[in-house]
Design a protein around this motif. Structure first.
Motif, PDB file in Angstrom:
ATOM      1  N   VAL A 101     -69.131 -18.373 -16.153  1.00 10.99           N
ATOM      2  CA  VAL A 101     -67.959 -18.239 -15.486  1.00 10.99           C
ATOM      3  C   VAL A 101     -68.310 -16.755 -14.232  1.00 10.99           C
ATOM      4  O   VAL A 101     -69.042 -15.788 -15.175  1.00 10.99           O
ATOM      5  N   HIS A 102     -68.087 -17.050 -13.135  1.00 12.53           N
ATOM      6  CA  HIS A 102     -68.297 -15.919 -12.202  1.00 12.53           C
ATOM      7  C   HIS A 102     -67.065 -15.500 -11.757  1.00 12.53           C
ATOM      8  O   HIS A 102     -66.163 -16.026 -11.364  1.00 12.53           O
ATOM      9  N   SER A 103     -66.800 -13.970 -11.765  1.00  5.77           N
ATOM     10  CA  SER A 103     -65.687 -13.275 -11.404  1.00  5.77           C
ATOM     11  C   SER A 103     -66.014 -12.149 -10.721  1.00  5.77           C
ATOM     12  O   SER A 103     -66.957 -11.562 -11.131  1.00  5.77           O
ATOM     13  N   THR A 104     -65.073 -11.608  -9.781  1.00  5.97           N
ATOM     14  CA  THR A 104     -65.284 -10.296  -9.095  1.00  5.97           C
ATOM     15  C   THR A 104     -64.210  -9.268  -9.574  1.00  5.97           C
ATOM     16  O   THR A 104     -64.155  -8.328  -8.966  1.00  5.97           O
ATOM     17  N   SER A 119     -73.990  -8.263 -10.949  1.00 10.03           N
ATOM     18  CA  SER A 119     -74.768  -8.068  -9.919  1.00 10.03           C
ATOM     19  C   SER A 119     -73.911  -8.095  -8.669  1.00 10.03           C
ATOM     20  O   SER A 119     -73.239  -8.982  -8.377  1.00 10.03           O
ATOM     21  N   GLU A 120     -74.162  -6.937  -7.803  1.00 12.42           N
ATOM     22  CA  GLU A 120     -73.490  -6.689  -6.925  1.00 12.42           C
ATOM     23  C   GLU A 120     -71.978  -7.021  -6.766  1.00 12.42           C
ATOM     24  O   GLU A 120     -71.093  -7.638  -5.939  1.00 12.42           O
ATOM     25  N   GLY A 121     -71.131  -6.492  -7.696  1.00  4.34           N
ATOM     26  CA  GLY A 121     -69.763  -6.838  -7.904  1.00  4.34           C
ATOM     27  C   GLY A 121     -69.298  -7.967  -8.397  1.00  4.34           C
ATOM     28  O   GLY A 121     -68.296  -8.365  -8.392  1.00  4.34           O
ATOM     29  N   THR A 122     -70.329  -9.000  -8.886  1.00  2.00           N
ATOM     30  CA  THR A 122     -69.915 -10.197  -9.396  1.00  2.00           C
ATOM     31  C   THR A 122     -70.414 -10.159 -10.957  1.00  2.00           C
ATOM     32  O   THR A 122     -71.378 -10.167 -11.110  1.00  2.00           O
ATOM     33  N   PHE A 123     -69.239 -10.407 -11.912  1.00  7.46           N
ATOM     34  CA  PHE A 123     -69.832 -10.626 -13.167  1.00  7.46           C
ATOM     35  C   PHE A 123     -69.961 -12.081 -13.545  1.00  7.46           C
ATOM     36  O   PHE A 123     -69.307 -12.923 -13.085  1.00  7.46           O
TER      37      PHE A 123
END
Length: 77
Positions: free
Chosen positions: A37-40, A65-69
């Protein structure tokens, strides 16, 4: 480690939507399969830890990484 069975992009969504979408998506998996799962949402790390602890799933890994979890979750039995 093998590739996740499913990848979910919840970028741009705010709490509680990333977890709700992950909960719905994980229902279609077999026990032991994984979902990425990718979340900001900055609240995501706490939300996904709580989700996994309360639902019997395993939070295999968590990265930012760069604000994306990115969360890798293994479906429980």
């Amino acid at each position: 480690m093998s590739e996740p069975a499913l990848t979910l992009d919840a970028s741009g969504l705010k709490c509680p939507l990333p977890v709700l979408k992950a909960r719905k998506a994980i229902k279609g998996l077999e026990a032991g399969q994984t979902i990425s799962v990718h979340s900001t949402d900055p609240a995501s790390p706490l939300d996904f830890k709580h989700f996994c602890n309360s639902s019997g799933h395993e939070l295999v890994s968590e990265a930012e990484s760069e604000g994306t979890f990115t969360f890798l979750i293994r479906k429980g039995a």
